[in-house]
Design a protein around this motif. Structure first.
Motif, PDB file in Angstrom:
ATOM      1  N   LYS A  62       0.837  -1.205   0.000  1.00 58.14           N
ATOM      2  CA  LYS A  62       0.000   0.000   0.000  1.00 58.14           C
ATOM      3  C   LYS A  62       0.870   1.252   0.000  1.00 58.14           C
ATOM      4  N   TRP A  63       1.922   1.233   0.814  1.00 55.53           N
ATOM      5  CA  TRP A  63       2.829   2.383   0.895  1.00 55.53           C
ATOM      6  C   TRP A  63       3.467   2.654  -0.460  1.00 55.53           C
ATOM      7  N   LEU A  64       3.972   1.617  -1.098  1.00 59.03           N
ATOM      8  CA  LEU A  64       4.646   1.786  -2.386  1.00 59.03           C
ATOM      9  C   LEU A  64       3.679   2.241  -3.477  1.00 59.03           C
ATOM     10  N   ASN A  65       2.453   1.724  -3.464  1.00 63.66           N
ATOM     11  CA  ASN A  65       1.456   2.132  -4.458  1.00 63.66           C
ATOM     12  C   ASN A  65       1.017   3.579  -4.263  1.00 63.66           C
ATOM     13  N   ALA A  66       1.130   4.100  -3.045  1.00 64.79           N
ATOM     14  CA  ALA A  66       0.747   5.485  -2.783  1.00 64.79           C
ATOM     15  C   ALA A  66       1.846   6.473  -3.195  1.00 64.79           C
ATOM     16  N   GLN A  67       3.065   5.988  -3.399  1.00 62.49           N
ATOM     17  CA  GLN A  67       4.170   6.857  -3.807  1.00 62.49           C
ATOM     18  C   GLN A  67       3.957   7.285  -5.259  1.00 62.49           C
ATOM     19  N   PRO A  74       9.650   3.769   4.132  1.00 61.19           N
ATOM     20  CA  PRO A  74       9.011   4.721   5.042  1.00 61.19           C
ATOM     21  C   PRO A  74       9.832   5.015   6.300  1.00 61.19           C
ATOM     22  N   MET A  75      10.825   4.188   6.593  1.00 65.14           N
ATOM     23  CA  MET A  75      11.621   4.388   7.808  1.00 65.14           C
ATOM     24  C   MET A  75      12.874   5.233   7.556  1.00 65.14           C
ATOM     25  N   CYS A  76      13.638   4.894   6.512  1.00 60.01           N
ATOM     26  CA  CYS A  76      14.920   5.570   6.299  1.00 60.01           C
ATOM     27  C   CYS A  76      14.952   6.426   5.034  1.00 60.01           C
TER      28      CYS A  76
END
Length: 90
Positions: A62-67, A74-76
């Motif tokens: 989900k995080w990668l698709n939102a980029q 998302p951490m570093c």
């Protein structure tokens, strides 16, 4: 003196081994499941990046698709690349 076992109940537990206790995106425990899943299982594995950060599969996807442009951890904030895992054979 002899002992006769009449009943025996085995108990087992499992533990996911990761570099942290909680997912950096959902903040849910790795031994549990992500917010999208109802029960922990093989349907929601842990995925590592080359930066060695670990996330629930559904959370990082989900995080990668939102980029929009580049995909970052998302951490570093390093460029996200999935880590290749080698399978151990015994």
């Amino acid at each position: 003196m002899r002992v006769k076992i009449k009943c025996w109940n085995g108990v087992a537990t499992w533990l996911r081994v990761a570099n942290d206790e909680n997912c950096g995106i959902s903040r849910m425990a790795f031994n549990g499941c992500c917010p999208d899943c109802k029960v922990p299982s093989d349907d929601c594995p842990l995925l590592w990046g080359q930066c060695s950060h670990c996330f629930h599969m559904h959370c990082i996807l989900k995080w990668l698709n939102a980029q929009q442009v580049q995909q970052h951890c998302p951490m570093c904030r390093h460029e996200w690349k999935f880590k290749d895992h080698e399978v151990d054979t015994f």
